[in-house]
Design an enzyme around this catalytic site. Structure first.
Site, PDB file in Angstrom:
ATOM      1  N   LYS A   1       1.084  -0.650  -0.434  1.00  0.00           N
ATOM      2  CA  LYS A   1      -0.079   0.353   0.042  1.00  0.00           C
ATOM      3  C   LYS A   1       1.001   1.455   0.036  1.00  0.00           C
ATOM      4  CE  LYS A   1      -1.622   1.469   4.254  1.00  0.00           C
ATOM      5  NZ  LYS A   1      -1.371   2.955   4.246  1.00  0.00           N
ATOM      6  N   ASN A   2       1.712   1.439   0.352  1.00  0.00           N
ATOM      7  CA  ASN A   2       2.290   2.864   0.953  1.00  0.00           C
ATOM      8  C   ASN A   2       3.628   2.408   0.197  1.00  0.00           C
ATOM      9  OD1 ASN A   2       1.219   3.509   3.476  1.00  0.00           O
ATOM     10  ND2 ASN A   2       2.629   2.057   4.584  1.00  0.00           N
TER      11      ASN A   2
ATOM     12  N   ASP B   1       5.736   0.499  11.884  1.00  0.00           N
ATOM     13  CA  ASP B   1       3.953  -0.099  11.571  1.00  0.00           C
ATOM     14  C   ASP B   1       4.537  -1.707  12.067  1.00  0.00           C
ATOM     15  OD1 ASP B   1       3.201   2.462   9.779  1.00  0.00           O
ATOM     16  OD2 ASP B   1       3.199   1.463   8.082  1.00  0.00           O
TER      17      ASP B   1
ATOM     18  N   ARG C   1      -8.401  -0.382   5.011  1.00  0.00           N
ATOM     19  CA  ARG C   1      -7.515   0.376   4.885  1.00  0.00           C
ATOM     20  C   ARG C   1      -6.343  -0.115   3.888  1.00  0.00           C
ATOM     21  NH1 ARG C   1      -5.990   5.110   7.961  1.00  0.00           N
ATOM     22  NH2 ARG C   1      -4.609   4.895   6.110  1.00  0.00           N
TER      23      ARG C   1
HETATM   24  C1  UD1 Z   1       4.755   6.307   6.044  1.00  0.00           C
HETATM   25  C2  UD1 Z   1       4.081   5.263   5.974  1.00  0.00           C
HETATM   26  C3  UD1 Z   1       3.648   4.996   7.677  1.00  0.00           C
HETATM   27  C4  UD1 Z   1       4.799   4.613   8.524  1.00  0.00           C
HETATM   28  C5  UD1 Z   1       6.378   5.594   8.502  1.00  0.00           C
HETATM   29  C6  UD1 Z   1       6.998   5.705   8.976  1.00  0.00           C
HETATM   30  C7  UD1 Z   1       3.054   6.258   4.385  1.00  0.00           C
HETATM   31  C8  UD1 Z   1       0.922   6.125   3.341  1.00  0.00           C
HETATM   32  N1  UD1 Z   1       2.960   5.617   5.700  1.00  0.00           N
HETATM   33  O1  UD1 Z   1       3.894   7.919   6.570  1.00  0.00           O
HETATM   34  O2  UD1 Z   1       2.115   3.654   7.332  1.00  0.00           O
HETATM   35  O3  UD1 Z   1       4.433   4.459  10.048  1.00  0.00           O
HETATM   36  O4  UD1 Z   1       5.727   6.263   6.829  1.00  0.00           O
HETATM   37  O5  UD1 Z   1       7.429   4.396   8.532  1.00  0.00           O
HETATM   38  O6  UD1 Z   1       3.300   5.485   3.609  1.00  0.00           O
HETATM   39  N2  UD1 Z   1       7.965  14.139  10.297  1.00  0.00           N
HETATM   40  C9  UD1 Z   1       8.439  15.898  10.590  1.00  0.00           C
HETATM   41  N3  UD1 Z   1       8.113  16.141   9.634  1.00  0.00           N
HETATM   42  C10 UD1 Z   1       8.012  15.623   8.473  1.00  0.00           C
HETATM   43  C11 UD1 Z   1       7.466  14.650   8.431  1.00  0.00           C
HETATM   44  C12 UD1 Z   1       7.577  13.434   9.054  1.00  0.00           C
HETATM   45  O7  UD1 Z   1       8.569  15.872  12.010  1.00  0.00           O
HETATM   46  O8  UD1 Z   1       8.243  16.490   7.152  1.00  0.00           O
HETATM   47  C13 UD1 Z   1       8.326  13.036  11.233  1.00  0.00           C
HETATM   48  C14 UD1 Z   1       6.602  12.603  11.461  1.00  0.00           C
HETATM   49  O9  UD1 Z   1       5.951  13.077  13.015  1.00  0.00           O
HETATM   50  C15 UD1 Z   1       6.797  11.468  12.057  1.00  0.00           C
HETATM   51  C16 UD1 Z   1       8.290  10.677  11.425  1.00  0.00           C
HETATM   52  O10 UD1 Z   1       9.480  12.313  10.877  1.00  0.00           O
HETATM   53  O11 UD1 Z   1       7.815  11.437  13.642  1.00  0.00           O
HETATM   54  C17 UD1 Z   1       8.316   9.546  10.290  1.00  0.00           C
HETATM   55  O12 UD1 Z   1       7.449  10.200   9.537  1.00  0.00           O
HETATM   56  P1  UD1 Z   1       7.223   9.757   7.960  1.00  0.00           P
HETATM   57  O13 UD1 Z   1       8.513   8.856   7.986  1.00  0.00           O
HETATM   58  O14 UD1 Z   1       6.984  11.346   7.140  1.00  0.00           O
HETATM   59  O15 UD1 Z   1       6.143   9.102   8.227  1.00  0.00           O
HETATM   60  P2  UD1 Z   1       5.200   9.126   6.581  1.00  0.00           P
HETATM   61  O16 UD1 Z   1       5.234   9.389   5.731  1.00  0.00           O
HETATM   62  O17 UD1 Z   1       3.625   9.981   7.557  1.00  0.00           O
END
Ligand code: UD1
Length: 431
Positions: free
Chosen positions: A22-23, A305, A398
């Site tokens: 999915k991701n 995850d 989902r």
């Molecule tokens: C994606 C996955 C999610 C998984 C996560 C970590 C999808 C749709 N979701 O989520 O299932 O749990 O990767 O493997 O692919 N952060 C910041 N600033 C930013 C972006 C992120 O501080 O601009 C922080 C977030 O709050 C979090 C951490 O970085 O604490 C990791 O987030 P991120 O890797 O971006 O996760 P997602 O892409 O949201």
């Protein structure tokens, strides 16, 4: 409202075919909108998040046709709207990938602030930092992230936080920027690599995906392609842990064992046998589970995850285990429900679970708080004594294709029901 009813106690035994990730599919869909030519994407999972993303894209004028359950045709030659306000986008995370894709191709994008599971603050500052470094103006207004640029120019970007979403989004925008972009401190998840491979198959010039540093030489246009999404390592890991928790013997098929190394290592540590072949992994849980310590980390560390599934296993292991969540701030919501099933788990400081193993879980009525927490609670119910009723399964739907059917095929007593009468019928059937 749909619920799962589960009678626990059967060890899961058999083979299970793992769907596409999915991701990876979500950003690949968005990236497919960066070419006017037709793209075919195969091995997509049939889960709700896919439908929401494809509907959001269709609302901008992108042609989306389902070739079959796992293959879609996307043609973005007639986009008429670069504002994505589709209601469903507030519920999923992946919709924000349309920002990087549209900004890269059209130098303009407006996308509703994304939702996704409530597992922490989920900031987007690194996405915005990356877009700005490429020369875009970015503001958040009326619930939309708005990005616009006269021209995008390659840049040297250091990510302050390792983020899957920001790495992919900035990589997509940079694919059609002028000159060279270097992104440092990148996420290295297999789906980051999958998106880079997809874009390269459309004519992009991206090197280094899967390492800390990605180098992107911008190209003027991308062309059509046919591409198959990688297998979902989190779905695979969930079934591997289901084998451990139910004292079963499960082979996950159509996987890339390399992507599951941290999961395999922890299963070995807690006493499971794990056999790997080219594209499948067998997990046998013949011995009592042993306690351990785990900290979630970006790839190749233990995935956040998989944290709930790991906790559910450790709560049945002899001794005291500690699980530390270091990626998201609020990812232990499912613990309250696990405690209702007899688990002895205390969360301290929001990020640490202290787990004292118990002999068994007991069935209960439980409510799913988020996608992975929900899958983990279902696994707990499969190991529990007696019946459980699981509410709010829309979260699980989902991200897991045919979850209850795959579990049934492994010998689980689980059904999806809609009425109290169905619940009664299930109880009579299972005794
Ligand atoms: C994606 C996955 C999610 C998984 C996560 C970590 C999808 C749709 N979701 O989520 O299932 O749990 O990767 O493997 O692919 N952060 C910041 N600033 C930013 C972006 C992120 O501080 O601009 C922080 C977030 O709050 C979090 C951490 O970085 O604490 C990791 O987030 P991120 O890797 O971006 O996760 P997602 O892409 O949201």
């Amino acid at each position: 409202m749909e619920q799962y009813v589960i009678k626990g106690g059967n060890p899961l035994v058999g083979d299970v075919e793992i769907a596409g990730a999915k991701n990876a599919a979500l950003p690949v869909f968005a990236a497919a909108a960066m070419t006017d030519e037709t793209v075919y994407i195969d091995n997509i999972p049939d889960v709700r998040d896919m439908d929401v993303m494809l509907e959001a894209m269709a609302s901008t004028g992108v042609t989306v046709k389902r070739v079959n359950r796992h293959k879609v045709l996307i043609n973005a030659g007639n986009i008429h709207n670069l504002t994505v306000e589709h209601e469903g986008c507030k519920k999923i995370r992946g919709s924000y990938y349309l920002l990087g894709a549209f900004l890269g191709k059209y130098k303009q994008a407006e996308v509703v602030l994304p939702g996704g599971c409530d597992i922490g603050s989920r900031a987007v500052d690194q996405h915005i930092k990356g877009f700005r470094a490429l020369g875009a103006e970015v503001i958040i207004e009326h619930g939309l992230i708005k990005a616009r640029a006269e021209r995008l120019r390659g840049s040297h970007i250091y990510m302050d936080k390792v983020s899957v979403g920001a790495t992919i989004n900035v990589m997509m925008a940079a694919t059609m920027a002028e000159g060279l972009t270097i992104i440092e401190n990148c996420a290295k998840e297999p789906h980051v690599v999958d998106v880079a491979n997809f874009l390269n198959s459309c004519g992009a010039n991206i090197k280094g995906a899967g390492t800390d540093v990605i180098r992107i030489r911008g190209v003027e246009r991308l062309h059509g392609t046919e591409y198959a999404i990688i297998p979902d390592q989190i779905e695979a890991g969930t079934f591997m842990f289901a084998a451990a928790v139910t004292k079963g013997d499960v082979t996950v098929k159509n996987v890339i064992p390399k992507h599951l190394e941290s999961v395999t290592a922890k299963l070995l540590e807690i006493g499971c046998e794990v056999e790997e072949a080219d594209d499948c992994i067998r997990v046998v849980a013949a011995k009592p589970l042993a306690h351990t310590q785990v900290r979630t980390l970006p790839y190749p560390g233990f995935p956040t995850d998989m944290q709930p599934q790991m906790t559910v296993a450790l709560a049945l292991a002899k001794g005291t285990s500690i699980v530390t969540e270091s990626v998201f701030e609020n990812r232990f919501k499912y613990v309250d429900e696990l405690v209702r099933m007899g688990g002895d788990v205390k969360v301290e400081g929001g990020d640490t679970a202290i787990i004292d193993g118990v002999e068994k879980y007991t069935g209960a009525s439980i409510t799913v708080p988020d996608l992975r927490g929900g899958a983990a609670l279902v696994i707990a119910a499969l190991a529990a004594e007696g019946c459980s009723i699981v509410d709010n399964i829309k979260y699980i739907q989902r991200g897991y294709e045919d979850f209850h059917i795959k579990l049934q095929n492994l010998g689980a007593q689980i059904e999806m029901v809609e009425t109290d009468k169905d619940v009664q019928k299930f109880r009579l059937k299972v005794g």
